[in-house]
Structures are given as C-alpha cells and as structure tokens.
Design an enzyme around this catalytic site. Structure first.
Site: not given
Ligand code: RB5
Length: 170
Positions: A8, A65-66, A70, A98-99, A109, A136
C-alpha cells in the site's frame, strides 16, 4: 524464481526497492503496485499477491504495508496462502522451515531497510523442513465447518488443553 509483490502507500518505497533487488538478482517479478504515496486500501494488494501465489502465477509473494499486519491478514484470506509477518531474519527462517510460508509480509514503518533485505534473502533461500511440520501445515487448511464444530466442542468440554497430537510427533 517468480515472485509477486504488492504494497500500500505506506509500503511502496520498500516494495520498489525489493523489486529492484530481485530483478538485479535475476528473479522474475510480478509487481502489483501501488507505485506512489496516494492512499490506497492494503487488502486489495494482499489479495492480489495471495491470488497470484495460490493460482501458481508466482512461486512466492512479498507484501509490504505500514506495519506488515493488515496486508498479511489480507493475504492469509486467500485459500492456500501462508503469509508470515516478520521483522527479523530468524522469524523469516522459521516461517520457511516450520510453516512453509509462501508469502512474506514486511513493515516499512517499523523495520529498517537492512533488516528487510536480510528477511527477503532468508525467505527466498530457506527450504521447508517437512517431516513433523508437514501434517501441521496441512492442518492449517482443515478449518472448515467440521473442524470448527470440533474445536467449539473441545473448548466447551475443556478438552482443548489436552493436545491430541501423537507423542512421537511433538
Ligand atoms: C496505513 O496507514 C496503515 O494502516 C497500513 O499500511 C497498515 O499498517 C495496516 O495494517
């Protein structure tokens, strides 16, 4: 190796660096974007990478992502995907050994570039150990209605504390 990537707006810079790094190393890359800081919804990118791997268009996937969280949750919604959010190389190694993780999730971030680079290398180079881990991993895809019912009964009867795994496999 053919590798699908997606991120993202909070992860595209590291995603672009990974794309470059993988191309330089001779991998084939499917880059699903995003490509700039315009806010977008991470689930769409997690689904795209997950579907590419699950359908066989790619051997592995990497999502950013950040926080890594997510987009990992989104990728894990795709049947057949085992996406591991990691922030250091040992987790990346264990996710493979293992997985049998087929998608790696990274945080732009919270994790520095050097650490991300190491996680990517370990994820791509480490084999699955198989053996006691194989059944598993297979169980991860048994969570249909029957498994759900069995789990609920186990919780209600207190049996969930009594592991049913044969001792030789522990
Ligand atoms: C975006 O601000 C942030 O929420 C997204 O990149 C991520 O960290 C979500 O899990």
């Amino acid at each position: 190796m053919k590798i699908a990537l997606g991120a993202d707006h909070a992860g595209y810079e590291d995603k672009d660096r990974i794309v470059q790094m993988l191309r330089d190393a001779g991998h084939q890359v499917l880059d699903f974007g995003t490509h700039d800081a315009t806010p977008v919804d991470y689930p769409q990118y997690g689904y795209a990478v997950g579907e590419a791997v699950a359908s066989g268009h790619a051997d592995r996937g990497i999502v950013v992502c950040g926080s890594s969280l997510g987009i990992a949750m989104a990728a894990n919604k795709v049947p057949g995907i085992r996406c591991a959010p990691v922030c250091e190389p040992l987790s990346a190694e264990l996710a493979r050994r293992h997985n049998d993780a087929n998608v790696l999730a990274l945080s732009e971030r919270l994790t520095g570039w050097e650490m991300i680079e190491r996680c990517v290398h370990v994820f791509l180079e480490t084999p699955f150990d198989g053996g006691r881990h194989a059944h598993r991993v297979a169980q991860l895809f048994e969570f249909g209605d029957m498994q759900r019912e069995r789990t609920l009964v186990a919780i209600e009867t207190g049996a969930v504390t009594d592991a049913s795994t044969p001792k030789e496999l522990l």
